[in-house]
Design a protein around this motif. Sequence first.
Motif, PDB file in Angstrom:
ATOM      1  N   VAL A 201       0.771  -1.181  -0.150  1.00 14.64           N
ATOM      2  CA  VAL A 201       0.022   0.116   0.128  1.00 14.64           C
ATOM      3  C   VAL A 201       0.874   1.252   0.022  1.00 14.64           C
ATOM      4  CG1 VAL A 201      -1.784   1.395   1.371  1.00 14.64           C
ATOM      5  CG2 VAL A 201      -1.981  -1.140   1.316  1.00 14.64           C
ATOM      6  N   LEU A 202       1.981   1.517   0.798  1.00 18.79           N
ATOM      7  CA  LEU A 202       2.724   2.508   0.843  1.00 18.79           C
ATOM      8  C   LEU A 202       3.463   2.628  -0.150  1.00 18.79           C
ATOM      9  CD1 LEU A 202       4.147   2.219   4.582  1.00 18.79           C
ATOM     10  CD2 LEU A 202       2.457   3.742   3.755  1.00 18.79           C
ATOM     11  N   ASP A 203       3.886   1.760  -1.114  1.00 20.03           N
ATOM     12  CA  ASP A 203       4.639   1.775  -2.344  1.00 20.03           C
ATOM     13  C   ASP A 203       3.703   2.284  -3.311  1.00 20.03           C
ATOM     14  OD1 ASP A 203       7.203   0.807  -1.564  1.00 20.03           O
ATOM     15  OD2 ASP A 203       6.791  -1.231  -2.451  1.00 20.03           O
ATOM     16  N   LEU A 204       2.739   2.063  -3.481  1.00 19.35           N
ATOM     17  CA  LEU A 204       1.537   2.587  -4.475  1.00 19.35           C
ATOM     18  C   LEU A 204       1.144   4.155  -3.924  1.00 19.35           C
ATOM     19  CD1 LEU A 204      -1.473   0.980  -5.942  1.00 19.35           C
ATOM     20  CD2 LEU A 204      -1.902   3.154  -4.930  1.00 19.35           C
ATOM     21  N   LEU A 205       0.903   4.120  -2.911  1.00 19.99           N
ATOM     22  CA  LEU A 205       0.565   5.690  -2.234  1.00 19.99           C
ATOM     23  C   LEU A 205       1.831   6.778  -2.301  1.00 19.99           C
ATOM     24  CD1 LEU A 205      -1.629   4.906   1.010  1.00 19.99           C
ATOM     25  CD2 LEU A 205      -2.149   5.207  -1.497  1.00 19.99           C
ATOM     26  N   TYR A 206       2.814   6.355  -2.002  1.00 18.89           N
ATOM     27  CA  TYR A 206       4.096   7.178  -2.139  1.00 18.89           C
ATOM     28  C   TYR A 206       5.000   7.397  -3.489  1.00 18.89           C
ATOM     29  CZ  TYR A 206       3.504   8.335   2.871  1.00 18.89           C
ATOM     30  OH  TYR A 206       3.117   8.756   4.038  1.00 18.89           O
ATOM     31  N   SER A 207       4.648   6.388  -4.537  1.00 23.14           N
ATOM     32  CA  SER A 207       5.027   6.634  -5.729  1.00 23.14           C
ATOM     33  C   SER A 207       3.874   6.352  -6.850  1.00 23.14           C
ATOM     34  CB  SER A 207       6.432   5.524  -5.801  1.00 23.14           C
ATOM     35  OG  SER A 207       6.897   5.578  -7.233  1.00 23.14           O
ATOM     36  N   PRO A 208       3.121   7.072  -6.897  1.00 24.56           N
ATOM     37  CA  PRO A 208       1.886   6.822  -7.698  1.00 24.56           C
ATOM     38  C   PRO A 208       2.405   6.910  -9.509  1.00 24.56           C
ATOM     39  CG  PRO A 208       1.818   9.243  -6.914  1.00 24.56           C
ATOM     40  CD  PRO A 208       2.859   8.285  -6.149  1.00 24.56           C
ATOM     41  N   GLN A 209       2.131   5.478  -9.825  1.00 25.18           N
ATOM     42  CA  GLN A 209       2.568   5.236 -11.211  1.00 25.18           C
ATOM     43  C   GLN A 209       1.439   5.016 -11.716  1.00 25.18           C
ATOM     44  OE1 GLN A 209       5.644   5.887 -12.316  1.00 25.18           O
ATOM     45  NE2 GLN A 209       6.416   6.283 -10.423  1.00 25.18           N
ATOM     46  N   ALA A 210       0.966   5.363 -13.044  1.00 28.40           N
ATOM     47  CA  ALA A 210      -0.210   5.141 -13.853  1.00 28.40           C
ATOM     48  C   ALA A 210      -0.241   3.537 -14.168  1.00 28.40           C
ATOM     49  CB  ALA A 210      -0.012   6.060 -15.237  1.00 28.40           C
ATOM     50  N   GLY A 211      -1.351   3.097 -13.987  1.00 24.49           N
ATOM     51  CA  GLY A 211      -1.409   1.781 -14.027  1.00 24.49           C
ATOM     52  C   GLY A 211      -1.430   0.999 -12.742  1.00 24.49           C
ATOM     53  N   GLU A 212      -0.753   1.286 -11.712  1.00 24.40           N
ATOM     54  CA  GLU A 212      -0.686   0.628 -10.597  1.00 24.40           C
ATOM     55  C   GLU A 212      -1.960   0.398 -10.049  1.00 24.40           C
ATOM     56  OE1 GLU A 212       1.924  -0.897  -9.324  1.00 24.40           O
ATOM     57  OE2 GLU A 212       2.882  -0.638 -11.263  1.00 24.40           O
ATOM     58  N   LYS A 213      -2.288  -0.584  -9.370  1.00 26.76           N
ATOM     59  CA  LYS A 213      -3.543  -0.798  -8.633  1.00 26.76           C
ATOM     60  C   LYS A 213      -3.282  -1.830  -7.507  1.00 26.76           C
ATOM     61  CE  LYS A 213      -4.923  -4.142 -12.326  1.00 26.76           C
ATOM     62  NZ  LYS A 213      -3.717  -3.959 -13.096  1.00 26.76           N
ATOM     63  N   LEU A 214      -4.275  -2.014  -6.737  1.00 31.25           N
ATOM     64  CA  LEU A 214      -4.410  -2.700  -5.403  1.00 31.25           C
ATOM     65  C   LEU A 214      -5.728  -3.035  -5.144  1.00 31.25           C
ATOM     66  CD1 LEU A 214      -2.236  -4.227  -3.955  1.00 31.25           C
ATOM     67  CD2 LEU A 214      -2.361  -2.372  -2.388  1.00 31.25           C
TER      68      LEU A 214
ATOM     69  N   ARG B 198     -13.650  -3.789   1.899  1.00 26.80           N
ATOM     70  CA  ARG B 198     -12.947  -4.191   0.645  1.00 26.80           C
ATOM     71  C   ARG B 198     -12.551  -2.918   0.095  1.00 26.80           C
ATOM     72  NH1 ARG B 198     -15.889  -7.835  -2.220  1.00 26.80           N
ATOM     73  NH2 ARG B 198     -14.767  -9.157  -0.933  1.00 26.80           N
ATOM     74  N   VAL B 199     -11.004  -2.599   0.006  1.00 27.91           N
ATOM     75  CA  VAL B 199     -10.706  -1.618  -0.548  1.00 27.91           C
ATOM     76  C   VAL B 199      -9.731  -1.856  -2.166  1.00 27.91           C
ATOM     77  CG1 VAL B 199      -8.700   0.105  -0.442  1.00 27.91           C
ATOM     78  CG2 VAL B 199      -9.981  -0.626   1.780  1.00 27.91           C
ATOM     79  N   THR B 200     -10.354  -0.919  -2.877  1.00 26.47           N
ATOM     80  CA  THR B 200      -9.927  -1.107  -4.329  1.00 26.47           C
ATOM     81  C   THR B 200      -9.415   0.444  -4.644  1.00 26.47           C
ATOM     82  OG1 THR B 200     -11.838  -2.653  -4.931  1.00 26.47           O
ATOM     83  CG2 THR B 200     -10.452  -1.374  -6.643  1.00 26.47           C
ATOM     84  N   MET B 201      -7.958   0.447  -5.414  1.00 23.76           N
ATOM     85  CA  MET B 201      -7.330   1.751  -5.290  1.00 23.76           C
ATOM     86  C   MET B 201      -6.635   1.652  -6.734  1.00 23.76           C
ATOM     87  SD  MET B 201      -4.170   1.624  -2.547  1.00 23.76           S
ATOM     88  CE  MET B 201      -5.271   1.514  -1.363  1.00 23.76           C
ATOM     89  N   ARG B 202      -6.537   2.826  -7.284  1.00 20.15           N
ATOM     90  CA  ARG B 202      -5.803   3.156  -8.433  1.00 20.15           C
ATOM     91  C   ARG B 202      -4.739   4.388  -8.379  1.00 20.15           C
ATOM     92  NH1 ARG B 202      -6.639   0.229 -13.488  1.00 20.15           N
ATOM     93  NH2 ARG B 202      -8.444  -1.010 -13.433  1.00 20.15           N
ATOM     94  N   ALA B 203      -3.607   4.142  -8.599  1.00 19.96           N
ATOM     95  CA  ALA B 203      -2.607   5.227  -8.633  1.00 19.96           C
ATOM     96  C   ALA B 203      -2.975   6.434  -9.747  1.00 19.96           C
ATOM     97  CB  ALA B 203      -1.302   4.866  -8.659  1.00 19.96           C
ATOM     98  N   ARG B 204      -3.027   7.435  -9.385  1.00 21.34           N
ATOM     99  CA  ARG B 204      -3.118   8.644 -10.303  1.00 21.34           C
ATOM    100  C   ARG B 204      -1.931   9.596 -10.174  1.00 21.34           C
ATOM    101  NH1 ARG B 204      -9.454  10.322 -11.315  1.00 21.34           N
ATOM    102  NH2 ARG B 204      -8.172  11.578 -12.712  1.00 21.34           N
ATOM    103  N   ASP B 205      -1.477  10.208 -11.203  1.00 27.55           N
ATOM    104  CA  ASP B 205      -0.612  11.337 -11.473  1.00 27.55           C
ATOM    105  C   ASP B 205      -1.248  12.149 -12.592  1.00 27.55           C
ATOM    106  OD1 ASP B 205       1.327  12.900 -11.277  1.00 27.55           O
ATOM    107  OD2 ASP B 205       2.879  11.424 -11.555  1.00 27.55           O
ATOM    108  N   ASP B 206      -2.109  13.045 -12.433  1.00 23.67           N
ATOM    109  CA  ASP B 206      -2.646  13.830 -13.653  1.00 23.67           C
ATOM    110  C   ASP B 206      -3.178  15.103 -13.095  1.00 23.67           C
ATOM    111  OD1 ASP B 206      -5.140  13.352 -12.284  1.00 23.67           O
ATOM    112  OD2 ASP B 206      -5.272  11.507 -13.299  1.00 23.67           O
ATOM    113  N   ASP B 207      -3.683  15.765 -14.018  1.00 20.52           N
ATOM    114  CA  ASP B 207      -4.015  17.069 -13.211  1.00 20.52           C
ATOM    115  C   ASP B 207      -5.143  17.289 -12.158  1.00 20.52           C
ATOM    116  OD1 ASP B 207      -6.090  16.267 -14.789  1.00 20.52           O
ATOM    117  OD2 ASP B 207      -6.512  17.954 -16.207  1.00 20.52           O
ATOM    118  N   ARG B 208      -5.741  16.086 -11.979  1.00 18.22           N
ATOM    119  CA  ARG B 208      -6.794  16.168 -10.852  1.00 18.22           C
ATOM    120  C   ARG B 208      -6.235  15.576  -9.655  1.00 18.22           C
ATOM    121  NH1 ARG B 208     -12.128  15.473 -11.331  1.00 18.22           N
ATOM    122  NH2 ARG B 208     -11.960  15.740  -9.275  1.00 18.22           N
TER     123      ARG B 208
END
Length: 381
Positions: free
Chosen positions: A168-181, A198-208
């Motif tokens: 979880v920490l890897d995804l949150l602190y290094s958000p890369q497009a396509g990463e999911k968990l 149940r937690v579903t998450m996708r990394a985002r690095d965009d204008d939002r």
Amino acid sequence: MRSEAVIPWVTIETLTPDVMSVASVGDTPRDFAGWQRVLQRVLSKTPALYDSLTTATLTEVIQSARDQAEEVDLAISTSVGQHRLLLRPVLGPAGDVHAVRLWLGPADAAVPEPSPAVGVIWELGSQTIEQPTGITRLAGSSAEQYVPRMSIAELFHRVSTFDRHAEVLDLLYSPQAGEKLQFDTTLAHGPAGSGRWRVTMRARDDDRTRGAWWLIEDITSEAVPSAWPTLERIGLREAHRRAGTHLAVIQLEHTSISHWLTDPAPWVRWDYLFRPVDVFHADDRARLRELSGRLQTGDSVGVTVRALDYGGGYTPTSLLLYPYPGYSSRPLAIAQLVRVGIDVPMLEPREIVEPRRPSAPIGYDDQLRHWLAGRMKRTPA
């Protein structure tokens, strides 16, 4: 005779603008399965639906529900009778749709009430989870505990059984497009009681968002056995409690506490903060960041920093830092915290510390006092 089997809701996550996938079907996780394939299976159970409904039509309706954030209730005529298509958007803190829930079945069939669900947003810049008030409808949460933003350490602290913190920490602190968990977890801390999410998450690095969008579904059920910590984990935590040791995972690059491996250090105010980095004094954060390189060589490092206390001031705290083992790619460290000062406000039984009023508020003090009052009532004399 038509089967009386309950037709489940299909939850389609819409956490990024260009991708949709199935998070769950009823209480069953689907781990980002292709939503077209899942809906084709739904349609195949009633072949007559193909006369009036196609995958392309469903795609258009689902995308419209996502874009307009509106519920849909469509009547569909088939050769075997009337059917209904129901869509329910799941909203996040900014009013965006984090998921669309779909139910399709005969018009006279019983429609089950969908379980509570909510969207939240992790912002890397603030290191907080932004959450709407709707999260209080989930088991394990309450209106008294609600704050608009919370740290990842606060969420982890409420989890009783979980071992994927590094992922979880890897995804949150290094958000890369396509990463999911996706993962399921049990919450059992606090006066709100227990629950299973149940937690579903996708990394985002965009204008939002630079961070991640989440979908949280309440999957609490009496049919699902409660998950409990292992005997090993309980024994280790109790040993640390009796020894008076306090261990935390610290994100050195962003100078914040990400997770407590033991009971939190009682003299450190790490929770109910507007900014999780405020747990360490501003003049000490650069020193923590500089230690990351030394830890990568496998060495342990000792440093004394000023940690925020429950009186609103900072007090000297010794940190003995060890490299975080395993596969995490982020600059994480295990820290043993030792109190240096002796006259420090702590979370002692039968005493609620009233914070001093600093020049500007640093956190959610009303919710903190509520939590402290509940903690003192639960602490044995």
